[in-house]
Design an enzyme around this catalytic site. Structure first.
Site, PDB file in Angstrom:
ATOM      1  N   ASP A  72       0.793  -1.328   0.097  1.00  0.00           N
ATOM      2  CA  ASP A  72      -0.066   0.103   0.209  1.00  0.00           C
ATOM      3  C   ASP A  72       1.276   0.760   0.282  1.00  0.00           C
ATOM      4  O   ASP A  72       0.378   2.430  -0.422  1.00  0.00           O
ATOM      5  CB  ASP A  72      -0.746   0.094   1.201  1.00  0.00           C
ATOM      6  N   THR A 187      -8.696   3.151   7.679  1.00  0.00           N
ATOM      7  CA  THR A 187      -8.309   1.858   8.145  1.00  0.00           C
ATOM      8  C   THR A 187      -7.104   1.288   8.521  1.00  0.00           C
ATOM      9  O   THR A 187      -6.072   0.172   8.528  1.00  0.00           O
ATOM     10  CB  THR A 187      -8.440   0.500   6.640  1.00  0.00           C
ATOM     11  N   TYR A 189      -3.601   3.902  10.374  1.00  0.00           N
ATOM     12  CA  TYR A 189      -3.337   4.490  11.045  1.00  0.00           C
ATOM     13  C   TYR A 189      -4.374   5.188  12.290  1.00  0.00           C
ATOM     14  O   TYR A 189      -4.651   4.944  12.987  1.00  0.00           O
ATOM     15  CB  TYR A 189      -2.080   6.154  11.359  1.00  0.00           C
ATOM     16  N   LEU A 191      -7.740   4.206  12.622  1.00  0.00           N
ATOM     17  CA  LEU A 191      -8.332   3.329  12.832  1.00  0.00           C
ATOM     18  C   LEU A 191      -7.503   2.789  14.381  1.00  0.00           C
ATOM     19  O   LEU A 191      -7.996   2.111  15.662  1.00  0.00           O
ATOM     20  CB  LEU A 191      -8.201   2.104  12.034  1.00  0.00           C
TER      21      LEU A 191
END
Length: 293
Positions: A72, A187, A189, A191
């Site tokens: 990612d 979804t 950091y 989160l």
């Protein structure tokens, strides 16, 4: 004839797995009679002769599609560099989590063939622009697909901030920092800081305090077009850092203003037809499957 005829390739530098997948992808694309262009840093790692090499700017201007092979983080970097050109990105996962790079290298040829045949889902994701202003002068900027994080730097110290949204005072905050996240970054950091998961189609920004001194300081979700202004407290002993997607950062002084708003350019992200955000959450975050399974 495919709408994608000139394909740019970006790979995760220093990853043998990513480089192996890139070579396999090059063979497939050339066998399909398509033009292949390597991003210059990727080309240095790959050492494949007789292929065109371009910088990110040229890649964005001249390619119909850019395929990113890596994690990612690789796609975040490509998104920041290429979004202004509106070239769509397709991610092949050679990292760990793979929320954005959702094609498995095991079936890369089949999935890429479907995309080239027009069988795909296209979605847009917005990015954030951030700037630091000191006594009326701009001292630093950054952009983020995931998040802008204000934190104390190398040393863990409580920092004082004031938050304004669309010119209205929200609260003063004493905490370890503040995360300002897009739905894409919800979804990541944010989160881990206790923020909500937001569907990628939402036009919203979440603001998540990091270990706030007052437990009533909770994450808040605001309109995606909000103008966010954060004032660094005059009495801070720390010099908070502003970090975008964990990469670029600016060190602030007490009294500085941090301005954050939606970037005008959007990322165009391609997924295979079987892409399902909730299934991705189940597999990546360990959510429960159907009862009885």
């Amino acid at each position: 004839m495919s709408e994608f005829n000139r394909i740019g390739l970006v790979g995760r530098a220093g990853s043998d797995r990513a480089l192996g997948t890139l070579k396999r992808l090059i063979n497939y694309l050339q066998g399909a009679g398509l033009e292949v262009v390597l991003e210059e840093e990727t080309a240095r790692s790959l050492s494949v002769p007789d292929l065109e090499v371009s910088n990110n700017d040229t890649l964005g201007k001249t390619c119909d599609l850019v395929i990113v092979v890596g994690g990612d983080g690789s796609l975040l970097g490509a998104a920041r560099s290429l979004c202004r050109h509106k070239v769509p990105l397709l991610g092949v996962n050679r990292g760990r989590l793979g929320f954005l790079t959702d094609i498995s290298p095991n079936d890369i040829e089949a999935r890429v063939e479907e995309v080239l045949a027009g069988k795909y889902i296209m979605e847009t994701r917005f990015l954030l622009d951030s700037s630091v202003v000191r006594q009326g002068a701009l001292v630093g900027t950054g952009e983020a697909l995931n998040d802008v994080v204000i934190h104390p730097g190398r040393f863990i110290r409580m920092i004082e901030l004031e938050l304004y949204i669309d010119g209205q005072f929200v609260y003063s905050l004493r905490s370890d920092g503040l995360i300002i996240s897009t739905p894409t970054g919800s979804t990541a950091y944010a989160l881990s800081g206790g923020g909500p998961i937001m569907h990628p189609k939402l036009d919203a920004i979440v603001i998540v305090p990091m270990n706030p001194h007052t437990l009533s300081s909770r994450p808040i979700v605001v309109d995606g077009n909000s103008e966010i202004r954060i004032v660094v407290g005059e009495h801070n002993r720390a010099y908070p850092h502003v970090t975008c997607d964990g990469q670029s950062h600016v060190v602030t002084n007490p009294g500085d203003q941090i301005l954050i708003n939606k970037k005008p350019h959007k990322l165009h992200l391609i997924h295979p037809l079987n892409h399902n955000f909730y299934e991705t959450c189940r597999s990546k975050l360990g959510w429960g499957s159907h009862l009885g399974e």
